[in-house]
Write a protein that holds these residues in place. Sequence first.
Motif, PDB file in Angstrom:
ATOM      1  N   PRO A  58      -9.318  -6.166   0.706  1.00 33.03           N
ATOM      2  CA  PRO A  58     -10.052  -5.797   1.916  1.00 33.03           C
ATOM      3  C   PRO A  58     -10.860  -6.984   2.421  1.00 33.03           C
ATOM      4  O   PRO A  58     -11.245  -7.851   1.615  1.00 33.03           O
ATOM      5  CB  PRO A  58     -10.965  -4.657   1.456  1.00 33.03           C
ATOM      6  N   PRO A  59     -11.122  -7.069   3.711  1.00 36.21           N
ATOM      7  CA  PRO A  59     -11.908  -8.192   4.232  1.00 36.21           C
ATOM      8  C   PRO A  59     -13.292  -8.202   3.584  1.00 36.21           C
ATOM      9  O   PRO A  59     -13.814  -7.155   3.238  1.00 36.21           O
ATOM     10  CB  PRO A  59     -12.026  -7.898   5.727  1.00 36.21           C
ATOM     11  N   GLU A  60     -13.836  -9.416   3.446  1.00 29.69           N
ATOM     12  CA  GLU A  60     -15.192  -9.479   2.894  1.00 29.69           C
ATOM     13  C   GLU A  60     -16.150  -8.807   3.863  1.00 29.69           C
ATOM     14  O   GLU A  60     -16.057  -8.999   5.065  1.00 29.69           O
ATOM     15  CB  GLU A  60     -15.609 -10.940   2.734  1.00 29.69           C
ATOM     16  N   VAL A  61     -17.067  -8.009   3.304  1.00 35.33           N
ATOM     17  CA  VAL A  61     -18.037  -7.347   4.179  1.00 35.33           C
ATOM     18  C   VAL A  61     -19.170  -8.325   4.431  1.00 35.33           C
ATOM     19  O   VAL A  61     -19.767  -8.869   3.510  1.00 35.33           O
ATOM     20  CB  VAL A  61     -18.564  -6.064   3.509  1.00 35.33           C
ATOM     21  N   ASP A  62     -19.442  -8.564   5.710  1.00 34.02           N
ATOM     22  CA  ASP A  62     -20.487  -9.507   6.097  1.00 34.02           C
ATOM     23  C   ASP A  62     -21.808  -8.737   6.228  1.00 34.02           C
ATOM     24  O   ASP A  62     -21.988  -7.943   7.138  1.00 34.02           O
ATOM     25  CB  ASP A  62     -20.087 -10.155   7.430  1.00 34.02           C
ATOM     26  N   ALA A  63     -22.739  -8.980   5.296  1.00 37.29           N
ATOM     27  CA  ALA A  63     -23.971  -8.196   5.231  1.00 37.29           C
ATOM     28  C   ALA A  63     -24.798  -8.323   6.516  1.00 37.29           C
ATOM     29  O   ALA A  63     -25.542  -7.425   6.882  1.00 37.29           O
ATOM     30  CB  ALA A  63     -24.798  -8.632   4.027  1.00 37.29           C
ATOM     31  N   LEU A 122       0.827   5.059  -1.307  1.00 33.70           N
ATOM     32  CA  LEU A 122       2.061   4.273  -1.404  1.00 33.70           C
ATOM     33  C   LEU A 122       3.241   5.062  -0.860  1.00 33.70           C
ATOM     34  O   LEU A 122       4.070   4.545  -0.108  1.00 33.70           O
ATOM     35  CB  LEU A 122       2.354   3.904  -2.856  1.00 33.70           C
ATOM     36  N   SER A 123       3.321   6.346  -1.232  1.00 34.07           N
ATOM     37  CA  SER A 123       4.476   7.146  -0.807  1.00 34.07           C
ATOM     38  C   SER A 123       4.499   7.280   0.708  1.00 34.07           C
ATOM     39  O   SER A 123       5.567   7.363   1.305  1.00 34.07           O
ATOM     40  CB  SER A 123       4.444   8.530  -1.459  1.00 34.07           C
ATOM     41  N   ARG A 124       3.298   7.270   1.325  1.00 39.88           N
ATOM     42  CA  ARG A 124       3.272   7.412   2.791  1.00 39.88           C
ATOM     43  C   ARG A 124       3.662   6.125   3.498  1.00 39.88           C
ATOM     44  O   ARG A 124       3.890   6.118   4.698  1.00 39.88           O
ATOM     45  CB  ARG A 124       1.886   7.871   3.232  1.00 39.88           C
ATOM     46  N   LYS A 125       3.721   5.036   2.787  1.00 38.61           N
ATOM     47  CA  LYS A 125       4.189   3.789   3.415  1.00 38.61           C
ATOM     48  C   LYS A 125       5.709   3.717   3.434  1.00 38.61           C
ATOM     49  O   LYS A 125       6.295   2.869   4.087  1.00 38.61           O
ATOM     50  CB  LYS A 125       3.623   2.567   2.682  1.00 38.61           C
ATOM     51  N   ASN A 126       6.342   4.584   2.669  1.00 38.60           N
ATOM     52  CA  ASN A 126       7.806   4.622   2.664  1.00 38.60           C
ATOM     53  C   ASN A 126       8.295   5.436   3.847  1.00 38.60           C
ATOM     54  O   ASN A 126       7.843   6.555   4.047  1.00 38.60           O
ATOM     55  CB  ASN A 126       8.305   5.351   1.411  1.00 38.60           C
ATOM     56  N   TYR A 127       9.250   4.890   4.567  1.00 42.46           N
ATOM     57  CA  TYR A 127       9.895   5.696   5.592  1.00 42.46           C
ATOM     58  C   TYR A 127      11.010   6.491   4.910  1.00 42.46           C
ATOM     59  O   TYR A 127      11.600   6.025   3.932  1.00 42.46           O
ATOM     60  CB  TYR A 127      10.452   4.801   6.689  1.00 42.46           C
ATOM     61  N   ALA A 169      -6.499   2.982  11.408  1.00 41.16           N
ATOM     62  CA  ALA A 169      -6.712   4.422  11.541  1.00 41.16           C
ATOM     63  C   ALA A 169      -6.568   5.041  10.150  1.00 41.16           C
ATOM     64  O   ALA A 169      -7.175   4.552   9.207  1.00 41.16           O
ATOM     65  CB  ALA A 169      -5.758   5.041  12.546  1.00 41.16           C
ATOM     66  N   LEU A 170      -5.736   6.052   9.972  1.00 43.09           N
ATOM     67  CA  LEU A 170      -5.658   6.694   8.661  1.00 43.09           C
ATOM     68  C   LEU A 170      -4.532   6.110   7.814  1.00 43.09           C
ATOM     69  O   LEU A 170      -4.155   6.690   6.804  1.00 43.09           O
ATOM     70  CB  LEU A 170      -5.519   8.207   8.831  1.00 43.09           C
ATOM     71  N   ASP A 171      -4.005   4.975   8.224  1.00 41.55           N
ATOM     72  CA  ASP A 171      -3.069   4.237   7.379  1.00 41.55           C
ATOM     73  C   ASP A 171      -3.916   3.284   6.533  1.00 41.55           C
ATOM     74  O   ASP A 171      -4.477   2.314   7.022  1.00 41.55           O
ATOM     75  CB  ASP A 171      -2.080   3.459   8.256  1.00 41.55           C
ATOM     76  N   LEU A 172      -4.048   3.619   5.241  1.00 44.76           N
ATOM     77  CA  LEU A 172      -5.020   2.943   4.394  1.00 44.76           C
ATOM     78  C   LEU A 172      -4.342   1.912   3.492  1.00 44.76           C
ATOM     79  O   LEU A 172      -3.265   2.166   2.964  1.00 44.76           O
ATOM     80  CB  LEU A 172      -5.742   3.979   3.533  1.00 44.76           C
ATOM     81  N   SER A 173      -5.011   0.779   3.347  1.00 46.97           N
ATOM     82  CA  SER A 173      -4.506  -0.258   2.451  1.00 46.97           C
ATOM     83  C   SER A 173      -5.477  -0.405   1.292  1.00 46.97           C
ATOM     84  O   SER A 173      -6.660  -0.117   1.426  1.00 46.97           O
ATOM     85  CB  SER A 173      -4.393  -1.584   3.196  1.00 46.97           C
TER      86      SER A 173
END
Length: 515
Positions: free
Chosen positions: A508-513, A85-90, A28-32
């Motif tokens: 990120p996962p490889e994008v499969d064309a 990064l700051s949003r990954k901190n509790y 969702a909006l938790d981005l890596s």
Amino acid sequence: MMNRQGRPSQAAENTSRTTGPTSTGHKALDLSEPLIFEQDRPGQTGVDFEDVPLSRSRLGGLDRDQSIGLPGLTESQVVRHYTRLSRKNYAIDMGMFPLGSCTMKHNPRLNEAMAGLPGFADIHPLQPTSTIQGALAVMDQLGDWLIELTGMPGVSLAPKAGAHGELCGLMTIRAALEARGDARSRVLVPESAHGTNPATAALCGYKVDSIPANDEGRVDLEALKEKLDDDVAAIMLTNPNTCGLFERDIVEIAELTHAAGAFFYCDGANFNAIVGKVRPGDLGIDAMHINLHKTFSTPHGGGGPGSGPVTFSEALVPYAPGPFVKQAGDALTLDEGFEPEAIGRMAAFHGQMGMFIRALTYMLSHGGDGLKQVAEDAVLNANYILSSLQDVMSPSFAGPCMHEALFDDKFLKDTGVSTLDFSKALIDEGFHPMTMYFPLVVQGAMLIEPTETESRESLDEFIHALRHLAQSASSGKSNSFVAAPQYAPVTRLDETQAARKPVLSYQPPEVDAAE
Ligand SMILES: *Cc1c(COP(=O)(O)O)cnc(C)c1O
């Protein structure tokens, strides 16, 4: 190790990072995203500079003739990277932080406003004292409050955390004993003590002699009497202790300790349970550190900053470390206060100034009556948790508690769920876990400290989550525990390897064309 898409996971064996069921790997909006150095595009920059000419180093011989390897990124990339990064901190500003023993209470914003005043924030410890009279007045007033609240006649403000305060206390005790030509070799420490207590005693060169707990979770008085002799330098006791219980025999313990010629050190990390209600000096304590960052708010949790002033009895004051704030005519000044045998300074400079301001702000905004209410509400909240969970979890000891509620793992017996699994499942329910496996006197301990700053509503939500988990465990749903946490940015980690060999990079996962 495979991720959920059946591809080998990028992470090494010490993480079980799953990328989740999305094509991007985001949840969702938790981005890596990759590390900032891996996002480098050489030459990319947030600001366009003219070519900067090479300058000659004024230090001589250190001219830079090659890139220092900072990554090239746009401004928005940098902003997003650090915000993500700051949003990954509790954090306590996001929700409840029920870590027992840590006293993770709300930090009033007023504290920050005061500590940020330029007259405090912009001064330097090497300034002449005539130019920092306001800062010295803060230290003086804070010291007065600590003396008033503890009923002890002297205070050293310099120690930089609880553990450093313990070191200060035991070094001072050692100096007092040596001054009377009575070096002793043992320090008595209850089994339930925080690990810093035996570590401190050992660091000061003492042999640690452990006192067992009785089946009420308190110091076994008979065992203590047997161990107390003229070779004991000090006893280190926590009150309320780390089981969240008041040591009822404390006055007798103090008398016995003094009769044996030893000193009574109190670990004051749990002072928030009794502040304004009990003066440790009246109990016969000779030295006690106060974790300003626990009892008197001031932020902690990210590894600091802390502050651990130590209050002293009459017998120890002469040996206590400076600097002390003294009145000199119309002005305040700093005095080393050294007796020839005193231990000298614990640190360069004067102490954790920012924490002094925050703690004093907290004290002044609460007032004496407000601080008493802090203790009463902290105890009330912990007992609300204890009594709301006692039918589904297993309280370790009978009766009401002080500021924290202690459970053991009896309620998990035969469920296939451990204390660790239970705590990880709490993350999925949206709560930071409680302190686990401490104190050691209790099997599979879960130590919960809500503090006084949690509302009835937030306690009820927390209790709801714990009741739900306890009931799921006892109804045989151990599978969901073993896989927890499932909704966190990373899933179950190897607790040891994750700290020693962290895998921080994400690809990120490889994008499969063809998709
Ligand atoms: C937190 C704590 C300490 C150590 O204090 P720090 O400020 O973390 O060094 C010692 N004893 C007890 C009981 C504690 O809870």
